[in-house]
Design an enzyme around this catalytic site. Structure first.
Site, PDB file in Angstrom:
ATOM      1  N   HIS A  19      52.370 114.321  35.535  1.00 51.74           N
ATOM      2  CA  HIS A  19      52.119 112.886  35.452  1.00 51.74           C
ATOM      3  C   HIS A  19      50.819 112.592  34.695  1.00 51.74           C
ATOM      4  O   HIS A  19      50.690 111.541  34.069  1.00 51.74           O
ATOM      5  CB  HIS A  19      52.036 112.268  36.849  1.00 51.74           C
ATOM      6  CG  HIS A  19      53.333 112.246  37.591  1.00 51.74           C
ATOM      7  ND1 HIS A  19      53.800 113.326  38.288  1.00 51.74           N
ATOM      8  CD2 HIS A  19      54.272 111.283  37.712  1.00 51.74           C
ATOM      9  CE1 HIS A  19      54.969 113.031  38.835  1.00 51.74           C
ATOM     10  NE2 HIS A  19      55.272 111.791  38.492  1.00 51.74           N
ATOM     11  N   ASP A  35      62.557 113.189  32.168  1.00 52.35           N
ATOM     12  CA  ASP A  35      61.711 112.599  33.195  1.00 52.35           C
ATOM     13  C   ASP A  35      61.027 111.397  32.547  1.00 52.35           C
ATOM     14  O   ASP A  35      61.198 111.129  31.344  1.00 52.35           O
ATOM     15  CB  ASP A  35      60.711 113.622  33.706  1.00 52.35           C
ATOM     16  CG  ASP A  35      60.200 113.312  35.117  1.00 52.35           C
ATOM     17  OD1 ASP A  35      60.352 112.156  35.563  1.00 52.35           O
ATOM     18  OD2 ASP A  35      59.658 114.218  35.762  1.00 52.35           O
TER      19      ASP A  35
END
Length: 600
Positions: free
Chosen positions: A200, A273
């Protein structure tokens, strides 16, 4: 379909708001700032979206009826081809939808149960409730093999550290979701289980050899493909042994096409993702990431941070020849086939065949008759009862009896609820013990208690008969340089000579965490101390000797209540470690192996 229509089918976006056409003004303002539209209906119309993904932080998941109405509004905004609405509802540590929907044990807890039937039933219940809310895809199960105890992004989201065991649970959950009419997604290919970096915020590197990848990372994905998984989600990780270019797997043609498509024979949907994550944006700009993902072999583009740039970049890439329209068609067909499998295109296809039917998905079961039903809640408790793992039980302290130890102090961490609808953990644990006949009091001390908090806990322990400490991720300050060596040891293989030992977590050492010092101080009172690891089960290796130690694998209410029932002897501990717990001072040495678990 026009080129614009086709490209739109490949995009899956979030949007702020609890309704499709009338969100709160604050959500309108955020949508205009981030997405250039006012609401979901405008977003769908502008980009001809194929999918929408729900998040709590986007205010999509306030209540079951609100979610169902939002889903209905989204479908009304797409009269030609229904939208595939999805969510990350892994349960355990990742749950976007909370109570009163049923909350179930997460992956590592299910791995501890050892029961494929429990895993299958959990997925069936989860999928049945999602379908009633108008959601037809769950981005689950997690197929990562959690080799690294310090993994900041996977951890308890994984079923465990044994690749074959993880493969069995992945298969069971795919079967459960399919039985509920929900598309599943195995993630994060080619495997995100051995990293101390979070994709992330950065770009992790996985240093497995090709042979190690085949052994550790590949089996769950092979099993998922064999089970007919609907989608495989990519990881924003660099695996030099699979692609030496330095590109993340999401943008890697050798990984997505060469390995996933050609070697593993997968012809379903490949989803990225989130393209807003830093791990996929470190090397290329937002105008290139979406195009490169499609060139690599992806079909669905999840959450690009600037949809206008990404959408127009893909269209321009087709017009200038960088992407062919045939390549776009192949991805669109995969997406449409997935929509058809979950019933989204039933009435569209009926209408195309001449039967009068509106362009709408097959109706979902009613919310009240499906979501959070007594039967589902009972099943969740039953599954959770099989997950709590008893690691240490010195002098048979447990089960604890209210006759001999009535006054219990519950201290420890109160992390935020994954869904925002459960907890706080110390209060839940104290309440659960009180319902079982104890006189329990909660004292939150946090994940990093300072000396004042520790002194307060010691003072409050006076006059108590036992202390229960909820620990949370004590191990996050430690790491190994080469976790494959420790994984080899855990699986009874000859270790390689490259690992670096952890620093021992001695309570007198400056590196000892506040949670470790808290347990040490409470032990010094002479009271029995019970440690409950409410996230990763590795905490026990970083604590001084305690009288009893357990793992619940998550801090949601269903798992904490189950742990309380085990502590009180209302149920016997049934869980077995699905990961090895290594020594803090020498991670090549296993303190508690896979399969360890005591009972009464």
């Amino acid at each position: 379909m026009s080129l614009e229509d086709k490209v739109g089918q490949l995009f899956v976006m979030h949007v702020y708001g609890h309704t499709a056409t009338d969100p709160d003004q604050a959500d309108v303002d955020t949508n205009l700032k981030e997405l250039g539209v006012r609401d979901a209906a405008e977003l769908i119309a502008r980009y001809r979206l194929g999918g929408v993904i729900y998040f709590g932080w986007a205010h999509n998941t306030r209540s079951p009826h609100q979610i169902a109405e939002l889903s209905e509004g989204i479908q009304k905004a797409s009269p030609a081809i229904p939208v595939l609405i999805s969510v990350d509802q892994e349960h355990g540590a990742v749950a976007r939808i909370g109570a009163p929907a049923t909350l179930l044990p997460g992956a590592m807890a299910l791995g501890a149960s050892g029961s494929h039937e429990h895993a299958r039933e959990a997925a069936r219940i989860a999928g049945t409730e999602l379908r009633a809310l108008g959601i037809r895809q769950d981005h689950a199960p997690d197929a990562d093999v959690n080799v690294d105890p310090a993994n900041p992004v996977i951890g308890i989201r994984s079923f465990g550290a044994d690749p074959d065991a993880v493969a069995g649970f992945v298969t069971a959950q795919i079967e459960g979701y399919r039985s509920a009419g929900i598309a599943s997604a195995a993630k994060h290919f080619p495997g995100h289980g051995d990293t101390t970096d979070d994709s992330h915020t950065e770009l992790p590197h996985i240093h497995h050899t090709r042979e190690e990848w085949d052994r550790y990372d590949a089996p769950p994905f092979r099993a998922a493909i064999a089970a007919g998984v609907d989608s495989v989600m990519t990881a924003h990780i660099v695996v030099p042994a699979l692609d030496p270019s330095g590109d993340p797997a999401t943008l890697s043609h050798p990984i997505l096409t060469g390995i996933l498509r050609e070697e593993l024979g997968y012809d379903g949907v490949i989803s990225t993702d989130s393209l807003a994550m830093r791990g996929v944006r470190t090397k290329y700009g937002d105008d290139r990431v979406a195009v490169l993902a499609l060139k690599a072999g992806a079909d669905q583009l999840l959450n690009p941070p600037r949809p206008d740039i990404a959408w127009h970049a893909v269209i321009e890439a087709v017009r200038n020849g960088e992407l062919t329209e045939e390549r776009i068609d192949a991805s669109v067909l995969r997406v449409l086939r997935m929509k058809a499998r979950v019933g989204l295109l039933d009435q569209v296809l009926e209408g195309a065949s001449g039967a009068p039917a509106p362009h709408a998905p097959t109706p979902a079961p009613s919310v009240d008759a499906t979501v959070g039903t007594p039967a589902h809640l009972v099943a969740a408790d039953h599954i959770a009862d099989a997950t709590t793992t008893l690691l240490v039980n010195t002098d048979a302290l447990l089960p604890l009896s209210p006759a001999t130890h009535p006054r219990v102090l519950v201290v420890g961490a109160d992390p935020r609820s994954p869904s925002g609808t459960t907890g706080p953990p110390t209060t839940v644990l104290a309440g659960a013990l009180n319902s079982l006949g104890f006189q329990a009091v909660a004292l939150p001390t946090g994940t990093a208690p300072d000396e004042a908090a520790i002194e307060k806990a010691v003072a409050d322990a006076q006059g108590r008969d036992a202390v229960l400490v909820a620990t949370y991720n004590i191990t996050t300050h430690t790491t190994t340089k080469d976790n494959t060596q420790a994984a080899n040891t855990a699986l009874d293989q000859t270790p390689s000579p490259h690992a670096r030992a952890h620093r021992a977590t001695d309570p007198s050492d400056d590196t000892a965490t506040g949670q470790t010092r808290l347990v040490t101080a409470l032990k010094a009172t002479g009271l029995p101390v019970i440690a409950l690891a409410i996230r990763n089960p590795y905490d026990v290796a970083h604590l001084p000797p305690v009288d009893a130690a357990l793992a619940s694998y998550c801090w949601t209410d269903v798992e904490l209540r189950a742990a309380a029932r085990v502590i009180a002897g209302r149920t016997v501990p049934q869980g077995r470690l699905p990961v090895p717990v290594r020594r803090a001072d020498d991670p090549a040495q296993v303190l508690y192996p896979i399969g360890h678990g005591l009972t009464y």
